[in-house]
Scaffold this motif. Sequence first.
Motif, PDB file in Angstrom:
ATOM      1  N   GLN A   1       0.828  -1.184   0.000  1.00 18.68           N
ATOM      2  CA  GLN A   1       0.000   0.000   0.000  1.00 18.68           C
ATOM      3  C   GLN A   1       0.874   1.250   0.000  1.00 18.68           C
ATOM      4  N   VAL A   2       0.306   2.312  -0.527  1.00 16.87           N
ATOM      5  CA  VAL A   2       0.988   3.608  -0.586  1.00 16.87           C
ATOM      6  C   VAL A   2       0.100   4.631   0.109  1.00 16.87           C
ATOM      7  N   GLN A   3       0.704   5.435   0.943  1.00 14.25           N
ATOM      8  CA  GLN A   3      -0.018   6.522   1.586  1.00 14.25           C
ATOM      9  C   GLN A   3       0.518   7.846   1.041  1.00 14.25           C
TER      10      GLN A   3
ATOM     11  N   ALA B   1       4.859  10.711  -0.350  1.00 16.93           N
ATOM     12  CA  ALA B   1       4.384   9.333  -0.382  1.00 16.93           C
ATOM     13  C   ALA B   1       5.167   8.486   0.606  1.00 16.93           C
ATOM     14  N   SER B   2       4.500   7.518   1.200  1.00 17.36           N
ATOM     15  CA  SER B   2       5.159   6.572   2.096  1.00 17.36           C
ATOM     16  C   SER B   2       4.579   5.185   1.849  1.00 17.36           C
ATOM     17  N   GLY B   3       5.246   4.189   2.380  1.00 13.74           N
ATOM     18  CA  GLY B   3       4.819   2.816   2.154  1.00 13.74           C
ATOM     19  C   GLY B   3       5.565   2.230   0.974  1.00 13.74           C
ATOM     20  N   ARG B   4       4.878   1.445   0.168  1.00 11.05           N
ATOM     21  CA  ARG B   4       5.469   0.844  -1.025  1.00 11.05           C
ATOM     22  C   ARG B   4       5.466   1.888  -2.133  1.00 11.05           C
ATOM     23  N   THR B   5       6.501   2.693  -2.154  1.00  6.10           N
ATOM     24  CA  THR B   5       6.470   3.930  -2.929  1.00  6.10           C
ATOM     25  C   THR B   5       7.022   3.833  -4.340  1.00  6.10           C
ATOM     26  N   ALA B   6       7.424   2.650  -4.779  1.00  7.27           N
ATOM     27  CA  ALA B   6       7.937   2.566  -6.144  1.00  7.27           C
ATOM     28  C   ALA B   6       6.854   2.989  -7.117  1.00  7.27           C
ATOM     29  N   SER B   7       7.108   4.037  -7.864  1.00  9.12           N
ATOM     30  CA  SER B   7       6.079   4.540  -8.776  1.00  9.12           C
ATOM     31  C   SER B   7       6.719   5.065 -10.036  1.00  9.12           C
ATOM     32  N   ASN B   8       5.916   5.186 -11.082  1.00  8.37           N
ATOM     33  CA  ASN B   8       6.364   5.783 -12.326  1.00  8.37           C
ATOM     34  C   ASN B   8       5.881   7.206 -12.467  1.00  8.37           C
ATOM     35  N   THR B   9       4.676   7.460 -11.979  1.00  8.87           N
ATOM     36  CA  THR B   9       4.041   8.752 -12.198  1.00  8.87           C
ATOM     37  C   THR B   9       3.433   9.274 -10.911  1.00  8.87           C
ATOM     38  N   MET B  10       3.609  10.557 -10.673  1.00  5.02           N
ATOM     39  CA  MET B  10       2.849  11.237  -9.621  1.00  5.02           C
ATOM     40  C   MET B  10       2.092  12.376 -10.274  1.00  5.02           C
ATOM     41  N   GLY B  11       0.851  12.510  -9.884  1.00  5.60           N
ATOM     42  CA  GLY B  11       0.021  13.518 -10.524  1.00  5.60           C
ATOM     43  C   GLY B  11      -0.800  14.305  -9.533  1.00  5.60           C
TER      44      GLY B  11
ATOM     45  N   ARG C   1       0.961   6.199  -9.398  1.00  7.74           N
ATOM     46  CA  ARG C   1       0.728   4.913 -10.045  1.00  7.74           C
ATOM     47  C   ARG C   1       2.061   4.302 -10.419  1.00  7.74           C
ATOM     48  N   GLN C   2       2.069   3.007 -10.669  1.00 11.55           N
ATOM     49  CA  GLN C   2       3.272   2.317 -11.100  1.00 11.55           C
ATOM     50  C   GLN C   2       3.294   2.079 -12.596  1.00 11.55           C
ATOM     51  N   SER C   3       2.153   2.191 -13.247  1.00 11.66           N
ATOM     52  CA  SER C   3       2.080   1.954 -14.678  1.00 11.66           C
ATOM     53  C   SER C   3       2.936   2.953 -15.449  1.00 11.66           C
ATOM     54  N   THR C   4       3.480   2.500 -16.581  1.00 12.76           N
ATOM     55  CA  THR C   4       4.283   3.365 -17.427  1.00 12.76           C
ATOM     56  C   THR C   4       3.530   3.826 -18.670  1.00 12.76           C
ATOM     57  N   GLN C   5       2.257   3.523 -18.770  1.00 15.02           N
ATOM     58  CA  GLN C   5       1.484   3.936 -19.936  1.00 15.02           C
ATOM     59  C   GLN C   5       1.250   5.441 -19.900  1.00 15.02           C
ATOM     60  N   SER C   6       1.936   6.171 -20.764  1.00 16.99           N
ATOM     61  CA  SER C   6       1.816   7.631 -20.736  1.00 16.99           C
ATOM     62  C   SER C   6       0.493   8.109 -21.309  1.00 16.99           C
ATOM     63  N   GLY C   7      -0.127   7.299 -22.159  1.00 16.88           N
ATOM     64  CA  GLY C   7      -1.351   7.746 -22.812  1.00 16.88           C
ATOM     65  C   GLY C   7      -2.547   7.868 -21.896  1.00 16.88           C
ATOM     66  N   ILE C   8      -2.451   7.329 -20.687  1.00 20.08           N
ATOM     67  CA  ILE C   8      -3.610   7.348 -19.803  1.00 20.08           C
ATOM     68  C   ILE C   8      -3.361   8.136 -18.528  1.00 20.08           C
ATOM     69  N   LEU C   9      -2.242   8.848 -18.433  1.00 19.88           N
ATOM     70  CA  LEU C   9      -1.916   9.494 -17.166  1.00 19.88           C
ATOM     71  C   LEU C   9      -2.803  10.670 -16.835  1.00 19.88           C
ATOM     72  N   ARG C  10      -3.632  11.115 -17.776  1.00 19.18           N
ATOM     73  CA  ARG C  10      -4.555  12.213 -17.487  1.00 19.18           C
ATOM     74  C   ARG C  10      -5.888  11.718 -16.929  1.00 19.18           C
ATOM     75  N   PHE C  11      -6.033  10.406 -16.782  1.00 19.04           N
ATOM     76  CA  PHE C  11      -7.296   9.841 -16.316  1.00 19.04           C
ATOM     77  C   PHE C  11      -7.171   9.400 -14.867  1.00 19.04           C
ATOM     78  N   GLU C  12      -8.135   9.792 -14.048  1.00 18.96           N
ATOM     79  CA  GLU C  12      -8.047   9.486 -12.617  1.00 18.96           C
ATOM     80  C   GLU C  12      -8.087   7.985 -12.367  1.00 18.96           C
ATOM     81  N   TRP C  13      -8.764   7.236 -13.260  1.00 14.81           N
ATOM     82  CA  TRP C  13      -8.875   5.792 -13.033  1.00 14.81           C
ATOM     83  C   TRP C  13      -7.535   5.083 -13.236  1.00 14.81           C
ATOM     84  N   ALA C  14      -6.548   5.779 -13.794  1.00 16.13           N
ATOM     85  CA  ALA C  14      -5.223   5.189 -13.993  1.00 16.13           C
ATOM     86  C   ALA C  14      -4.388   5.203 -12.728  1.00 16.13           C
ATOM     87  N   TYR C  15      -4.876   5.843 -11.664  1.00 15.24           N
ATOM     88  CA  TYR C  15      -4.105   6.001 -10.428  1.00 15.24           C
ATOM     89  C   TYR C  15      -4.782   5.228  -9.295  1.00 15.24           C
TER      90      TYR C  15
END
Length: 125
Positions: free
Chosen positions: A1-3, A24-34, A98-112
């Motif tokens: 989990q990430v807080q 961010a704290s916890g399991r913080t490995a991420s690709n994108t912060m928004g 989020r941890q995903s690297t898909q740049s095409g969806i980073l503007r969508f809240e459901w991607a996080y």
Amino acid sequence: QVQLVEFGGGWVQAGGSLRLSCVASGRTASNTMGWFRQAPGKGREFVAAITWSDGGTYYADSVNGRFSISGDNAKNTVHLQMNSLKADDTAVYYCATRQSTQSGILRFEWAYPYWGQGTQVTVSA
């Protein structure tokens, strides 16, 4: 989990500036912060994002040129510098990651999958 915890919201007059931060704290490995925001009576909308893999930054048209996103992946921290604020910028601002690297969806809240509690920004006209 990430807080995620946001800091820096508040009240400012139109034309002023505010700086938001998110840690961010916890399991913080991420690709994108928004950053997203939700104004009263409206849905949550994308504001800005930064991808750690290449340092790329992305902005909504409504804030491009006024807001700047930056951060430090090693410190799990992201900032949003907001200048030339307008009354329309009034909203609750949320940090997300989020941890995903898909740049095409980073503007969508459901991607996080991970979100902070939000911080209120009020801009008076």
